[in-house]
Design a protein around this motif. Sequence first.
Motif, mmCIF file in Angstrom:
data_model
loop_
_atom_site.group_PDB
_atom_site.id
_atom_site.type_symbol
_atom_site.label_atom_id
_atom_site.label_comp_id
_atom_site.label_asym_id
_atom_site.label_seq_id
_atom_site.Cartn_x
_atom_site.Cartn_y
_atom_site.Cartn_z
ATOM 1 N N GLU A 144 0.891 -1.112 -0.049
ATOM 2 C CA GLU A 144 -0.016 0.177 0.046
ATOM 3 C C GLU A 144 0.902 1.211 0.143
ATOM 4 O O GLU A 144 0.251 2.368 -0.308
ATOM 5 C CB GLU A 144 -0.870 -0.024 1.242
ATOM 6 C CG GLU A 144 -0.215 0.143 2.516
ATOM 7 C CD GLU A 144 0.419 -1.202 3.040
ATOM 8 O OE1 GLU A 144 0.967 -1.412 4.201
ATOM 9 O OE2 GLU A 144 -0.048 -2.077 2.341
ATOM 10 N N LEU A 145 2.137 1.084 0.183
ATOM 11 C CA LEU A 145 2.960 2.220 0.325
ATOM 12 C C LEU A 145 3.881 2.342 -0.918
ATOM 13 O O LEU A 145 4.426 3.457 -1.272
ATOM 14 C CB LEU A 145 4.054 2.156 1.280
ATOM 15 C CG LEU A 145 3.615 1.870 2.620
ATOM 16 C CD1 LEU A 145 4.810 1.529 3.558
ATOM 17 C CD2 LEU A 145 2.811 2.970 3.357
ATOM 18 N N SER A 146 3.653 1.659 -2.007
ATOM 19 C CA SER A 146 4.389 1.425 -3.255
ATOM 20 C C SER A 146 4.115 2.281 -4.332
ATOM 21 O O SER A 146 2.906 2.791 -4.467
ATOM 22 C CB SER A 146 4.326 -0.071 -3.807
ATOM 23 O OG SER A 146 3.050 -0.376 -4.117
ATOM 24 N N LEU A 147 4.748 2.446 -5.212
ATOM 25 C CA LEU A 147 4.763 3.257 -6.674
ATOM 26 C C LEU A 147 3.757 2.582 -7.227
ATOM 27 O O LEU A 147 3.060 3.144 -7.846
ATOM 28 C CB LEU A 147 6.051 3.442 -7.168
ATOM 29 C CG LEU A 147 7.036 4.430 -6.876
ATOM 30 C CD1 LEU A 147 8.325 4.230 -7.601
ATOM 31 C CD2 LEU A 147 6.496 5.865 -6.454
ATOM 32 N N ALA A 148 3.772 1.203 -7.585
ATOM 33 C CA ALA A 148 2.920 0.458 -8.285
ATOM 34 C C ALA A 148 1.428 0.649 -7.768
ATOM 35 O O ALA A 148 0.633 0.713 -8.450
ATOM 36 C CB ALA A 148 3.366 -1.349 -8.011
ATOM 37 N N ASP A 149 1.073 0.410 -6.358
ATOM 38 C CA ASP A 149 -0.022 0.805 -5.876
ATOM 39 C C ASP A 149 -0.461 2.419 -6.498
ATOM 40 O O ASP A 149 -1.613 2.466 -6.354
ATOM 41 C CB ASP A 149 -0.187 0.486 -4.515
ATOM 42 C CG ASP A 149 -1.572 0.784 -3.934
ATOM 43 O OD1 ASP A 149 -2.519 -0.107 -4.391
ATOM 44 O OD2 ASP A 149 -1.740 1.826 -2.929
ATOM 45 N N GLY A 150 0.273 3.161 -6.339
ATOM 46 C CA GLY A 150 -0.068 4.442 -6.563
ATOM 47 C C GLY A 150 -0.372 4.508 -8.219
ATOM 48 O O GLY A 150 -1.484 5.171 -8.416
ATOM 49 N N ALA A 151 0.156 3.884 -8.890
ATOM 50 C CA ALA A 151 -0.509 3.898 -10.442
ATOM 51 C C ALA A 151 -1.803 3.318 -10.521
ATOM 52 O O ALA A 151 -2.690 3.796 -11.204
ATOM 53 C CB ALA A 151 0.741 2.983 -11.187
ATOM 54 N N ARG A 152 -2.040 2.152 -9.736
ATOM 55 C CA ARG A 152 -3.227 1.497 -9.679
ATOM 56 C C ARG A 152 -4.330 2.591 -9.297
ATOM 57 O O ARG A 152 -5.274 2.808 -9.749
ATOM 58 C CB ARG A 152 -3.182 0.207 -8.867
ATOM 59 C CG ARG A 152 -4.605 -0.580 -8.690
ATOM 60 C CD ARG A 152 -4.356 -1.441 -7.756
ATOM 61 N NE ARG A 152 -4.401 -1.110 -6.118
ATOM 62 C CZ ARG A 152 -5.347 -0.582 -5.457
ATOM 63 N NH1 ARG A 152 -6.709 -0.604 -5.897
ATOM 64 N NH2 ARG A 152 -5.171 0.029 -4.343
#
Length: 279
Positions: free
Chosen positions: A47-55
Amino acid sequence: MIVAGVSDLPAKVIELWCEEVGPRPASGEGMWPERVGEPQDPRFGWELSLADGARMAAWTVYEDRNRERNLRLLAMARGVPDLRALDGGRDGDGHTRGLPLAVWQGLLAGALPDLQPFRKPSADRWRGGSGIPLGPLSDVQVYASNADPRYEGKGHSPLCRHTRERGVVDDDDLLTVTDLVVRDDFDWCSKCGGYAMRRLTDLQLSYYRAAHRLHDIAEQLDSTRGGYGRPDLDVVGPRLSELAQWRPTGEKHWYSQDAQEWRSAVSEVRRKAESAGRG
């Protein structure tokens, strides 16, 4: 000077993101994955990741046509050193003219990090940590509406409903994770936690996970923190060996001060584990 807009960004920049994010679930199922609390789980800290941010930027849209635009905005905004520079002011009706909320959610983590592994050891089992060095996490940016206890009013996250989920504005306070760990005088909002952290890069997330795994072992060895004191060395030993070999992704050699402090932290926990195993 070259001025470019989101439509000028090459499609190749976000093609990989589009593939990784995938289509938005029709039923909404999977939109908000459950937070994983087990450090050994490969999804820990997602939940802290860049990948989750893109989602978040791609899925939390009212219309599908905004999906690609949001990812383009996110790609451009990620390169901004200080997110306060993205403050677009307000229109005549008081509405923010800056980035869409979905893009701010792509830049900032809505969830708060667990910083206990990096806090100093203490007799208080609920507040004390393992003193693991912050390393690559030390300069991670943190934004809050008010971080100074001398000023009236609690600090809120730029994503908090109390701030109307407006994103970062020019007069927000900028801190680092180091500030959060060494200070305990903040007056934070109980709803949002008081701040929002900039999303972690792959390197920072990898270190965050490694530190939590080391902290988990340290807690097992400490009876004052609810541990049982005598670990199963057949399980703990290989995990400590793996943690001792942790390296930033793609780097064969790591000679920095961060590396030395990390290896020292692992060695200290290994010493305690071996001592407990002989006890």
